[in-house]
Design a protein around this motif. Sequence first.
Motif, PDB file in Angstrom:
ATOM      1  N   ASP A  19       0.861  -1.180   0.000  1.00  0.00           N
ATOM      2  CA  ASP A  19       0.000   0.000   0.000  1.00  0.00           C
ATOM      3  C   ASP A  19       0.902   1.237   0.000  1.00  0.00           C
ATOM      4  O   ASP A  19       1.922   1.272   0.672  1.00  0.00           O
ATOM      5  CB  ASP A  19      -0.889  -0.007   1.257  1.00  0.00           C
ATOM      6  CG  ASP A  19      -2.019  -1.022   1.135  1.00  0.00           C
ATOM      7  OD1 ASP A  19      -2.955  -0.747   0.367  1.00  0.00           O
ATOM      8  OD2 ASP A  19      -1.939  -2.078   1.777  1.00  0.00           O
ATOM      9  N   GLU A 152      -7.920   2.155   6.090  1.00  0.00           N
ATOM     10  CA  GLU A 152      -8.268   0.775   5.772  1.00  0.00           C
ATOM     11  C   GLU A 152      -7.461  -0.230   6.591  1.00  0.00           C
ATOM     12  O   GLU A 152      -6.350   0.037   7.052  1.00  0.00           O
ATOM     13  CB  GLU A 152      -8.148   0.515   4.265  1.00  0.00           C
ATOM     14  CG  GLU A 152      -9.312   1.135   3.517  1.00  0.00           C
ATOM     15  CD  GLU A 152      -9.617   0.482   2.179  1.00  0.00           C
ATOM     16  OE1 GLU A 152      -8.714  -0.021   1.520  1.00  0.00           O
ATOM     17  OE2 GLU A 152     -10.822   0.488   1.814  1.00  0.00           O
ATOM     18  N   GLU A 155      -3.572  -1.060   6.420  1.00  0.00           N
ATOM     19  CA  GLU A 155      -2.621   0.047   6.303  1.00  0.00           C
ATOM     20  C   GLU A 155      -1.944   0.330   7.649  1.00  0.00           C
ATOM     21  O   GLU A 155      -2.149   1.377   8.265  1.00  0.00           O
ATOM     22  CB  GLU A 155      -3.339   1.265   5.714  1.00  0.00           C
ATOM     23  CG  GLU A 155      -3.828   0.975   4.288  1.00  0.00           C
ATOM     24  CD  GLU A 155      -4.575   2.136   3.636  1.00  0.00           C
ATOM     25  OE1 GLU A 155      -4.961   3.079   4.342  1.00  0.00           O
ATOM     26  OE2 GLU A 155      -4.776   2.071   2.409  1.00  0.00           O
TER      27      GLU A 155
HETATM   28 NA    NA Z   1      -5.001   0.603  -0.105  1.00  0.00          NA
END
Ligand code: NA
Length: 210
Positions: A19, A152, A155
């Motif tokens: 990410d 999210e 993360e």
């Molecule tokens: Na993401």
Amino acid sequence: NTAHNDNSRGSLIVLEGLDRSGKTSQSNRLVTFLKEKGLSVELWRFPDRSTSTGQMISAYLANESQLDDRAIHLLFSANRWEKRSLMESKVMSGTSLIIDRYSYSGVAFSAAKGLDVEWCKAPEVGLIAPDLVIYLDISAEKAAERGGYGTERYERLEFQKKVAEHYRTLYDASWKIVDGGLPVETLEEQIREIALGCILTCQKGKPLSK
Ligand code: NA
Ligand code: DGP
Ligand code: NA
């Protein structure tokens, strides 16, 4: 030369990475560039949040629902399976797909939770194999500094470190690792070259594999 006949196929090109590694902006830039070159190309992403499995995944990622680790793993996989035949017909009819995440995310993120790697790979078997995986390599620490994570579920720095370790074990001949810490335009240029090379090879008749 780039000459190709009417039945040459498109390429399946996947971008992978942690990410905040820059995949989404690089895949957008790549698609814009390839379209400007007159190539038939579409930008796809997994999870595809528009389908019903995608909506369940999206709620899970937003922490609005709780799901067993194996159940969500299979949902992510189903979200790819439901696109398999469309993917094949697009590629075989000459359209290249640039895909933001694929099965490698599926394995790396679930294995990072402690699930058995072979168990995680099993539901991916039979999906179409990408012709090229471009891995945007960046440390979890550096990724976390980039404007911070959103809210999210995955993360979190410690989790992303584990994801990075699992990605490393998935490397195969289809991978090209690029430095996700490079300036955006420099990286964009590298990705263009790698992708164009792949598209040319596929036009020349490289078979699609599973
Ligand atoms: Na993401
Ligand atoms: P994105 O929409 O690319 O930001 O992805 C959402 C999040 O879901 C991100 O943290 C990566 C994770 N993810 C993507 N694909 C899979 C998958 O197949 N399985 C699992 N467990 N996580 C995934
Ligand atoms: Na993204």
